[in-house]
Scaffold this motif. Structure first.
Motif, PDB file in Angstrom:
ATOM      1  N   ARG A 153       0.885  -1.075   0.130  1.00 24.87           N
ATOM      2  CA  ARG A 153      -0.165  -0.311   0.263  1.00 24.87           C
ATOM      3  C   ARG A 153       1.066   0.735   0.096  1.00 24.87           C
ATOM      4  O   ARG A 153       1.515   1.382   0.613  1.00 24.87           O
ATOM      5  CB  ARG A 153      -0.553   0.189   1.127  1.00 24.87           C
ATOM      6  CG  ARG A 153      -2.216  -0.363   0.828  1.00 24.87           C
ATOM      7  CD  ARG A 153      -2.718  -1.708   0.322  1.00 24.87           C
ATOM      8  NE  ARG A 153      -4.408  -2.366   0.636  1.00 24.87           N
ATOM      9  CZ  ARG A 153      -4.877  -1.805   0.581  1.00 24.87           C
ATOM     10  NH1 ARG A 153      -5.395  -1.027   0.645  1.00 24.87           N
ATOM     11  NH2 ARG A 153      -5.766  -3.243   0.939  1.00 24.87           N
ATOM     12  N   ARG A 154       0.516   2.249  -0.551  1.00 27.94           N
ATOM     13  CA  ARG A 154       0.956   3.269  -0.380  1.00 27.94           C
ATOM     14  C   ARG A 154       0.914   4.594   0.535  1.00 27.94           C
ATOM     15  O   ARG A 154      -0.082   4.401   1.617  1.00 27.94           O
ATOM     16  CB  ARG A 154       0.928   4.217  -2.085  1.00 27.94           C
ATOM     17  CG  ARG A 154       1.419   3.894  -2.654  1.00 27.94           C
ATOM     18  CD  ARG A 154       1.100   4.934  -4.346  1.00 27.94           C
ATOM     19  NE  ARG A 154       0.342   5.480  -4.426  1.00 27.94           N
ATOM     20  CZ  ARG A 154      -0.742   4.971  -5.290  1.00 27.94           C
ATOM     21  NH1 ARG A 154      -0.334   3.741  -6.220  1.00 27.94           N
ATOM     22  NH2 ARG A 154      -1.980   5.375  -5.943  1.00 27.94           N
ATOM     23  N   SER A 163      -8.157   0.683   5.140  1.00 30.95           N
ATOM     24  CA  SER A 163      -8.829   0.177   3.603  1.00 30.95           C
ATOM     25  C   SER A 163      -8.954   1.159   2.577  1.00 30.95           C
ATOM     26  O   SER A 163      -8.882   0.795   1.341  1.00 30.95           O
ATOM     27  CB  SER A 163     -10.164  -0.305   4.257  1.00 30.95           C
ATOM     28  OG  SER A 163     -10.572   0.917   3.857  1.00 30.95           O
ATOM     29  N   LEU A 165      -6.600   3.062   2.028  1.00 32.85           N
ATOM     30  CA  LEU A 165      -4.660   2.719   1.073  1.00 32.85           C
ATOM     31  C   LEU A 165      -5.289   2.416  -0.098  1.00 32.85           C
ATOM     32  O   LEU A 165      -5.484   1.293  -0.368  1.00 32.85           O
ATOM     33  CB  LEU A 165      -4.382   2.813   2.286  1.00 32.85           C
ATOM     34  CG  LEU A 165      -3.774   3.322   3.358  1.00 32.85           C
ATOM     35  CD1 LEU A 165      -2.803   2.500   4.185  1.00 32.85           C
ATOM     36  CD2 LEU A 165      -2.947   4.285   3.365  1.00 32.85           C
ATOM     37  N   PRO A 166      -4.390   3.585  -0.992  1.00 34.58           N
ATOM     38  CA  PRO A 166      -3.794   2.914  -2.722  1.00 34.58           C
ATOM     39  C   PRO A 166      -3.101   1.661  -2.705  1.00 34.58           C
ATOM     40  O   PRO A 166      -1.901   1.706  -2.076  1.00 34.58           O
ATOM     41  CB  PRO A 166      -3.639   4.575  -3.242  1.00 34.58           C
ATOM     42  CG  PRO A 166      -2.841   4.958  -2.098  1.00 34.58           C
ATOM     43  CD  PRO A 166      -3.582   4.881  -0.818  1.00 34.58           C
ATOM     44  N   LEU A 167      -3.588   0.916  -3.549  1.00 38.15           N
ATOM     45  CA  LEU A 167      -2.308  -0.058  -3.994  1.00 38.15           C
ATOM     46  C   LEU A 167      -1.134   0.123  -4.666  1.00 38.15           C
ATOM     47  O   LEU A 167      -1.492   1.002  -5.562  1.00 38.15           O
ATOM     48  CB  LEU A 167      -3.659  -1.629  -4.176  1.00 38.15           C
ATOM     49  CG  LEU A 167      -2.344  -2.842  -4.870  1.00 38.15           C
ATOM     50  CD1 LEU A 167      -2.092  -3.077  -3.265  1.00 38.15           C
ATOM     51  CD2 LEU A 167      -3.010  -3.600  -5.536  1.00 38.15           C
ATOM     52  N   LYS A 250      -9.347  -3.432  -6.087  1.00 41.24           N
ATOM     53  CA  LYS A 250      -8.418  -2.768  -5.512  1.00 41.24           C
ATOM     54  C   LYS A 250      -6.764  -2.396  -6.733  1.00 41.24           C
ATOM     55  O   LYS A 250      -6.379  -1.165  -6.539  1.00 41.24           O
ATOM     56  CB  LYS A 250      -7.369  -2.610  -4.200  1.00 41.24           C
ATOM     57  CG  LYS A 250      -8.487  -2.293  -3.373  1.00 41.24           C
ATOM     58  CD  LYS A 250      -9.065  -1.186  -3.036  1.00 41.24           C
ATOM     59  CE  LYS A 250      -8.113  -0.501  -2.250  1.00 41.24           C
ATOM     60  NZ  LYS A 250      -8.241   0.928  -2.047  1.00 41.24           N
ATOM     61  N   SER A 251      -6.463  -3.314  -7.446  1.00 39.14           N
ATOM     62  CA  SER A 251      -5.677  -3.297  -8.565  1.00 39.14           C
ATOM     63  C   SER A 251      -6.359  -2.689  -9.808  1.00 39.14           C
ATOM     64  O   SER A 251      -5.283  -2.798 -10.549  1.00 39.14           O
ATOM     65  CB  SER A 251      -4.836  -4.938  -8.979  1.00 39.14           C
ATOM     66  OG  SER A 251      -5.907  -5.461  -9.385  1.00 39.14           O
TER      67      SER A 251
END
Length: 329
Positions: A153-154, A163, A165-167, A250-251
């Protein structure tokens, strides 16, 4: 495609409402139950043979997660994270450590109970040291194994956390490898251990050669193993069923809006179910462990509380009498 699905604000409000509500419900009973479990097991039943070392570690894992819930509740109620990147990532990481540590220790409890039924005379002080080694190894493996979750996660862009948080940019092969390892090692293998222990314990109870005392012990073991199985299936099976689909969404893979919205609405529920074990594990301790229930209801415990209350009342009464006499003078 995912960028044009719309209803982002409604989805975010829904997710924050679910998380804040369930975490608030879990917080108080989870805190009280696990602190009480640690107190009872450490103070009163240090010498017992029946998987208490694993129960202590299970309660510790649950307590770690409960202690992080106030920060999570704050975030979901206020829609902001003012506590910095490190604390966000640490609490995010702690969630997965708790989940997989709980899975590990539930499997250990089931396995130890099953072995005590089939080989009751083999347990000795060496086995206790072996159990402590298993606990240490389990913590090490879980802590190392959960590192990819925060690393993928970034860092939080204010005010995002948890949850949302960007992947991070990862290859498709790396993502698939993580999912497969998490599903097999973190879910399917412990599930196979727990189900096998349940089956073996039921089979031993059906043996006609067992004496009455043995049957009583086997019923207690069966109650413990089945309770571990129920908590495992209720809390962790839904999350691991939706985990691959959530990773897919998320991807930013090309999926339909209906599929994306369904996954993102189901994921908070399954993640909250995974946190619910912090409340259910102390219930297992109370209803399946005679030592825990007996020690918790010892006559001297309420007597000591009554004595403290009486002494405190007497001291207050003495102070009131003294103050009244001073006023009289």
């Amino acid at each position: 495609m995912n960028e044009t699905c719309g209803e982002e604000d409604d989805l975010r409000q829904y997710q924050h409402f679910i998380y804040a509500l369930i975490y608030s419900i879990i917080l108080v009973p989870g805190l009280i139950g696990n602190v009480l479990a640690l107190w009872v097991f450490r103070v009163y039943v240090r010498e017992t043979k029946k998987a208490v070392i694993f129960m202590i570690n299970l309660a510790a894992a649950d307590l770690l997660q409960v202690l992080s819930l106030p920060l999570r509740i704050y975030y979901y109620l206020n829609d902001s994270w003012p506590f910095g990147q490190f604390l966000c990532m640490f609490c995010f990481y702690l969630k997965y450590v708790n989940m997989y540590a709980s899975i590990y220790f539930l499997a250990c409890i089931s396995l130890r109970r099953c072995r005590l039924i089939h080989h009751p005379l083999r347990y000795c002080s060496n086995k206790q040291r072996f159990d402590r080694g298993l606990c240490a190894a389990g913590w090490l493996l879980v802590c190392l194994g959960c590192l990819p979750f925060p690393l993928m996660r970034r860092g939080p862009d204010e005010p995002l956390c948890f949850s949302e948080l960007p992947l991070a940019d990862v290859t498709k092969a790396a993502g698939i490898t993580l999912i497969v390892l998490a599903e097999i090692l973190g879910f399917l293998l412990p599930l196979a251990v727990i189900l096998s222990c349940s089956w073996r314990t039921v089979a031993s109870l059906c043996e006609k050669t067992a004496v009455l005392h043995d049957r009583g012990e086997k019923r207690k073991a069966l109650k413990m193993v089945l309770s571990c199985t129920a908590v495992f299936l209720v809390c962790f099976a839904p999350y691991h069923l939706t985990f691959p689909f959530h990773f897919l969404v998320k991807s930013r893979s090309e999926v339909s809006c209906a599929f994306r919205n369904t996954v993102l609405r189901c994921h908070p529920v399954t993640l909250c179910l995974a946190s619910l074990n912090s409340c259910l594990d102390p219930i297992i301790h109370y209803f399946t462990t005679n030592e825990f229930r007996r020690r918790l209801s010892r006559p001297e415990l309420p007597d000591s509380f009554q004595l403290r209350f009486l002494l405190r009342s007497l001291s207050w009464g003495t102070e009131d009498t003294a103050s009244q006499s001073e006023l009289g003078h």
